[in-house]
Design a protein around this motif. Sequence first.
Motif, PDB file in Angstrom:
ATOM      1  N   ARG A 120       0.847  -1.200   0.000  1.00 19.45           N
ATOM      2  CA  ARG A 120       0.000   0.000   0.000  1.00 19.45           C
ATOM      3  C   ARG A 120       0.880   1.247   0.000  1.00 19.45           C
ATOM      4  N   THR A 121       0.349   2.330  -0.558  1.00 17.93           N
ATOM      5  CA  THR A 121       1.028   3.609  -0.349  1.00 17.93           C
ATOM      6  C   THR A 121       0.121   4.430   0.548  1.00 17.93           C
ATOM      7  N   MET A 122       0.731   5.128   1.471  1.00 13.18           N
ATOM      8  CA  MET A 122      -0.044   5.929   2.417  1.00 13.18           C
ATOM      9  C   MET A 122       0.571   7.322   2.508  1.00 13.18           C
ATOM     10  N   PRO A 123      -0.236   8.297   2.911  1.00 11.23           N
ATOM     11  CA  PRO A 123       0.347   9.628   3.058  1.00 11.23           C
ATOM     12  C   PRO A 123       1.280   9.663   4.267  1.00 11.23           C
ATOM     13  N   SER A 124       2.286  10.498   4.181  1.00 10.86           N
ATOM     14  CA  SER A 124       3.182  10.681   5.320  1.00 10.86           C
ATOM     15  C   SER A 124       2.775  11.947   6.056  1.00 10.86           C
ATOM     16  N   ASN A 125       3.178  12.041   7.336  1.00 10.72           N
ATOM     17  CA  ASN A 125       2.863  13.273   8.075  1.00 10.72           C
ATOM     18  C   ASN A 125       3.933  14.348   7.870  1.00 10.72           C
ATOM     19  N   THR A 126       4.915  14.047   7.023  1.00  5.48           N
ATOM     20  CA  THR A 126       6.019  14.988   6.824  1.00  5.48           C
ATOM     21  C   THR A 126       6.114  15.375   5.354  1.00  5.48           C
ATOM     22  N   VAL A 127       6.412  16.617   5.116  1.00  4.35           N
ATOM     23  CA  VAL A 127       6.565  17.107   3.737  1.00  4.35           C
ATOM     24  C   VAL A 127       7.728  16.372   3.064  1.00  4.35           C
ATOM     25  N   ASN A 128       7.545  16.040   1.789  1.00  2.00           N
ATOM     26  CA  ASN A 128       8.588  15.391   0.974  1.00  2.00           C
ATOM     27  C   ASN A 128       8.984  14.002   1.476  1.00  2.00           C
ATOM     28  N   LYS A 129       8.138  13.420   2.259  1.00  2.00           N
ATOM     29  CA  LYS A 129       8.397  12.058   2.730  1.00  2.00           C
ATOM     30  C   LYS A 129       7.273  11.175   2.188  1.00  2.00           C
ATOM     31  N   TYR A 130       7.625  10.017   1.721  1.00  2.00           N
ATOM     32  CA  TYR A 130       6.641   9.113   1.123  1.00  2.00           C
ATOM     33  C   TYR A 130       6.656   7.801   1.886  1.00  2.00           C
ATOM     34  N   ALA A 131       5.457   7.233   2.121  1.00  2.00           N
ATOM     35  CA  ALA A 131       5.344   6.038   2.973  1.00  2.00           C
ATOM     36  C   ALA A 131       4.613   4.940   2.213  1.00  2.00           C
ATOM     37  N   MET A 132       5.153   3.767   2.275  1.00  2.00           N
ATOM     38  CA  MET A 132       4.499   2.642   1.579  1.00  2.00           C
ATOM     39  C   MET A 132       4.918   1.325   2.214  1.00  2.00           C
ATOM     40  N   THR A 133       4.172   0.262   1.873  1.00  2.00           N
ATOM     41  CA  THR A 133       4.599  -1.082   2.286  1.00  2.00           C
ATOM     42  C   THR A 133       4.832  -1.915   1.036  1.00  2.00           C
ATOM     43  N   ILE A 134       5.796  -2.835   1.127  1.00  2.00           N
ATOM     44  CA  ILE A 134       5.965  -3.823   0.057  1.00  2.00           C
ATOM     45  C   ILE A 134       5.935  -5.215   0.699  1.00  2.00           C
ATOM     46  N   ARG A 135       5.601  -6.198  -0.116  1.00  2.00           N
ATOM     47  CA  ARG A 135       5.618  -7.589   0.356  1.00  2.00           C
ATOM     48  C   ARG A 135       6.940  -8.228  -0.007  1.00  2.00           C
ATOM     49  N   GLN A 136       7.509  -8.946   0.928  1.00  2.00           N
ATOM     50  CA  GLN A 136       8.722  -9.712   0.637  1.00  2.00           C
ATOM     51  C   GLN A 136       8.507 -11.146   1.091  1.00  2.00           C
ATOM     52  N   PRO A 137       9.165 -12.094   0.432  1.00  2.00           N
ATOM     53  CA  PRO A 137       8.996 -13.487   0.860  1.00  2.00           C
ATOM     54  C   PRO A 137       9.509 -13.688   2.284  1.00  2.00           C
ATOM     55  N   CYS A 138       8.956 -14.695   2.972  1.00  2.00           N
ATOM     56  CA  CYS A 138       9.462 -14.998   4.320  1.00  2.00           C
ATOM     57  C   CYS A 138      10.823 -15.665   4.220  1.00  2.00           C
ATOM     58  N   GLY A 139      10.998 -16.502   3.189  1.00  2.00           N
ATOM     59  CA  GLY A 139      12.255 -17.256   3.026  1.00  2.00           C
ATOM     60  C   GLY A 139      11.924 -18.695   2.679  1.00  2.00           C
ATOM     61  N   VAL A 140      12.111 -19.596   3.654  1.00  2.00           N
ATOM     62  CA  VAL A 140      11.778 -21.009   3.426  1.00  2.00           C
ATOM     63  C   VAL A 140      10.506 -21.331   4.202  1.00  2.00           C
ATOM     64  N   ALA A 141       9.538 -21.882   3.479  1.00  2.00           N
ATOM     65  CA  ALA A 141       8.251 -22.221   4.096  1.00  2.00           C
ATOM     66  C   ALA A 141       8.163 -23.723   4.316  1.00  2.00           C
ATOM     67  N   VAL A 142       7.912 -24.124   5.559  1.00  2.00           N
ATOM     68  CA  VAL A 142       7.649 -25.536   5.858  1.00  2.00           C
ATOM     69  C   VAL A 142       6.137 -25.729   5.819  1.00  2.00           C
TER      70      VAL A 142
END
Length: 479
Positions: A120-142
């Motif tokens: 997701r991208t979300m607004p930041s509370n600071t000027v010229n700052k950008y906030a977002m989340t990305i998904r990354q793999p956990c690694g090895v899944a059992v």
Amino acid sequence: MKLIPSLIGGEDVGGARTAPVLNPHDGSEIARLSLANAGVAERAFAAARAAQAAWAATPAVKRGEILFKACAAIEERAEELSRIVAEEAGKPLKDARGETGGAVQCGRFFAGEGQRLFGRTMPSNTVNKYAMTIRQPCGVAVLITAANTPAPNFAWKVFPALICGNAVVLKPAEDTPISADWMARVLIEAGVPAGVLNVVQGLGAEIGPSLVEHDGADVVSFTGSTRVGREIAAKAGAKLKKVSLELGGKNAFVVCDDADLDKAAKWASLSAFSNAGQRCAAGSRFIVFDAVYDAFVDRFVAAAKAQKLGIGEDCDFGPVINERQLTNMLGAIERATAAGARVLTGGRRVGGALAKGFYLEPTIIEGAKAEDHLSVHELFGPIAALYRAKNYAEALQLANDSPYGLTACIHTRSIDRAWNFVRAVETGVAVVNAGTFGSEPHMPFGGRKASGNGSREPGTEALDVYSDLKDIYLVIDPP
Ligand code: NAD
């Protein structure tokens, strides 16, 4: 005799001992399972670890393309897989075909998620700052799966784990190892890198704990009994591992005084007996209003008596998975009758032409108390217990009076009762005027209380199990 080895980095790896794989329909040996030991598990983690980074670096859209190819290959050879499942799980071929279709549907859903693996991208509370989340793999899944519907069980876990960029160490149920071996090979042939999908074959109690505790396991996803789920949660918890638990159920089926009783009896029979009752979502506690109790029970018992057992195309259901489970079920029935309950139909092992198989008659029991063993413990077989309720309030209270909270359904013509029930029943799934089971691959499935630990698979919610979210902040100096 066919030997089923572990499959590690695309190579067959045998263990020191073997165990028989039996056809539950007649008890005949259909293969031997090569039992993995700790050394085999080590190799699987090493292969997975070595292959994971490149898989994670492959764009998710490309990973999806490979998984689409795998689904097409499974579909093309669907009959082969269905026959394997029918034999190793002892079920009518038509049921196995349906499950193969379900596995492909699930695979396609997750392959498509490769195009939508969004943060997701979300607004930041600071000027010229950008906030977002990305998904990354956990690694090895059992991934540890149950035997009841082996092809969808594979698909529910392997496809979401792979699309998120994880490498997999899969341990299929020891009763149904052949389909998992087959599916893993088809995925690898379709382009999943060999080290990314490893199958460790063996006995759960023997090899399972070392997989869960292994420092190379970044996420553990388990489908099986609540007893084993608790053990896994404790082991994973001690190491603060991410864990998803899809556990047992003791699911309530409520029949109100305004229900369509013919329809209710049809769905009751499907909920209790289809797949020999071996569904986490099977109905096992049938709560019926006093006013329609006799009329409903007559219909339900008639439906149970009409069930045809066997593996033929005209059969309703086959055997349970193994002799041990059958013995447990017969013991539970005996215990219930000793405590005062009455068997209205069934209750015995099937004899005659099916005597060699692990068949239990479709069984309906009344008169068990809410606190009795039969009412509280999941039996995972074609056994239905009946309870009386004076009114809706008592029916809801009985439905919620369970250590489990997986699924529930209500049969009523009242929208008020239906809506109140779906909101008030303490389960992860609630159904109106159908069966207690029925899950779609794009829907999140899972339970409350002793039925799980709050995670949901499949659906897009499964992506939360198999990926980690990272917060990204970007600060710029405008030119
Ligand atoms: P089980 O718990 O005995 O075995 C499940 C899997 O766990 C198998 O692969 C087994 O080898 C492995 N295992 C056994 N002991 C282990 C241990 N100590 N450590 C790690 N792994 C271990 O369950 P089962 O009898 O094969 O399956 C039936 C159960 O699965 C029922 O309780 C049913 O409700 C549940 N189930 C739940 C869902 C769901 O989505 N909630 C779906 C299907 C089945």
